[in-house]
Design an enzyme around this catalytic site. Structure first.
Site, PDB file in Angstrom:
ATOM      1  N   SER A 140       0.848  -1.190   0.000  1.00 14.98           N
ATOM      2  CA  SER A 140       0.000   0.000   0.000  1.00 14.98           C
ATOM      3  C   SER A 140       0.880   1.235   0.000  1.00 14.98           C
ATOM      4  CB  SER A 140      -0.890   0.018   1.251  1.00 14.98           C
ATOM      5  OG  SER A 140      -1.530   1.276   1.419  1.00 14.98           O
ATOM      6  N   TYR A 153      -2.094  -0.702  10.320  1.00 14.36           N
ATOM      7  CA  TYR A 153      -2.293  -0.991   8.895  1.00 14.36           C
ATOM      8  C   TYR A 153      -1.031  -0.623   8.120  1.00 14.36           C
ATOM      9  CZ  TYR A 153      -4.120  -0.929   4.166  1.00 14.36           C
ATOM     10  OH  TYR A 153      -4.306  -1.172   2.823  1.00 14.36           O
TER      11      TYR A 153
END
Length: 272
Positions: A140, A153
């Site tokens: 990501s 995350y």
């Protein structure tokens, strides 16, 4: 006659995984789909050419289940797996003190341990189809710089980025490429959820409030397909991801301000 190439895609029941599975199918590959969401996989298959897919319910945090899933998928594909896409992931946001122990353990188990398990289980199969076989890990843009309310995350995705670099070096001797996808915000079902159990505002609402753009899942799928033949290890997806990469390298102070802006937006939509 050469066997049809085969790809194994986790998280294929929705979002990025669905788009990647459908992209490979339309390129003529045999596609093995894996997800905990069986209904979602049925919907993915409905958007693919018929006759060249197989679906398997898989919790990526279960190491033994990986071996079984790949073995059965390879048998369905005619005995080969040319590419494994480690895409399954979950989101978790909000301040660190808001997370429950169960949430912490689960995101590490799925977003990082699941990728490690998938890589380890995939290696024997990818060796068989090397050179030219590929492991693709979905990281990501959150791995580029830590952002407020994305501590775990972002940390799991940074770990995936590092793992990708290590395995690309380790597996080069086998003729296996290891690549990562680093998209920014993608408008998938993950963003329709609240960041954690203590909040009831969708993650998507925070992204909109912060004025950040979304990238279409089809762009991620196209990037994944192109990554197999690329010498580049990490693949940024979307304008926001490319901007973050540039700013992280050349203007880190600006990125810190942006991180605080996202924190403020999160608090605003949450009524704090």
């Amino acid at each position: 006659m050469a066997l049809r190439k085969a790809v194994f895609v986790t998280g294929a029941g929705s979002g990025i995984g669905r788009a990647i599975a459908q992209k490979y199918a339309h390129e003529g590959w045999f596609v093995a789909l894996a997800d905990v969401n069986e209904k979602g996989m049925e919907e993915t298959v409905a958007g693919m050419p018929g006759g060249f897919s197989y679906s398997h319910k898989l919790d990526v945090s279960d190491r033994e289940a990986w071996d079984e899933a790949l073995r059965i998928a390879a048998r369905a594909a005619g005995g080969r797996i040319d590419c494994v896409v480690n895409n399954a992931g979950i989101s978790l946001g909000g301040a660190l003190e808001e997370y429950t122990l169960e949430e912490i353990d689960r995101i590490i188990a799925v977003n990082f341990a699941g990728v490690v398990y998938g890589a380890q289980a995939a290696l024997p199969w990818l060796k068989e189809t090397a050179p030219g076989s590929t492991l693709i890990n979905t990281a990501s843009a959150a791995a580029l710089h830590g952002m407020a309310n994305q501590s775990l995350y972002g940390a799991t995705k940074a770990a995936v980025r590092s793992l990708t670099e290590s395995l690309d070096a380790e597996w080069a001797v086998h003729g296996i490429r290891v690549r990562s996808l680093m998209p920014s915000f993608i408008d998938t079902p993950l963003l329709q959820n609240p960041p954690n159990r203590t909040r009831n505002v969708k993650i998507r609402d925070t992204v909109v409030e912060a004025g950040l753009e979304f990238t279409a899942v089809e762009v991620v799928a196209d990037t994944a397909y192109a990554a197999m033949s690329s010498e580049q290890t990490h693949h940024l997806v979307g304008k926001t991801a490319r901007k973050l990469s540039f700013i992280a390298k050349w203007m880190p102070g600006t990125l810190k301000k942006r991180a605080r802006l996202l924190a403020q937006a999160h608090d605003k939509v949450s009524g704090r």
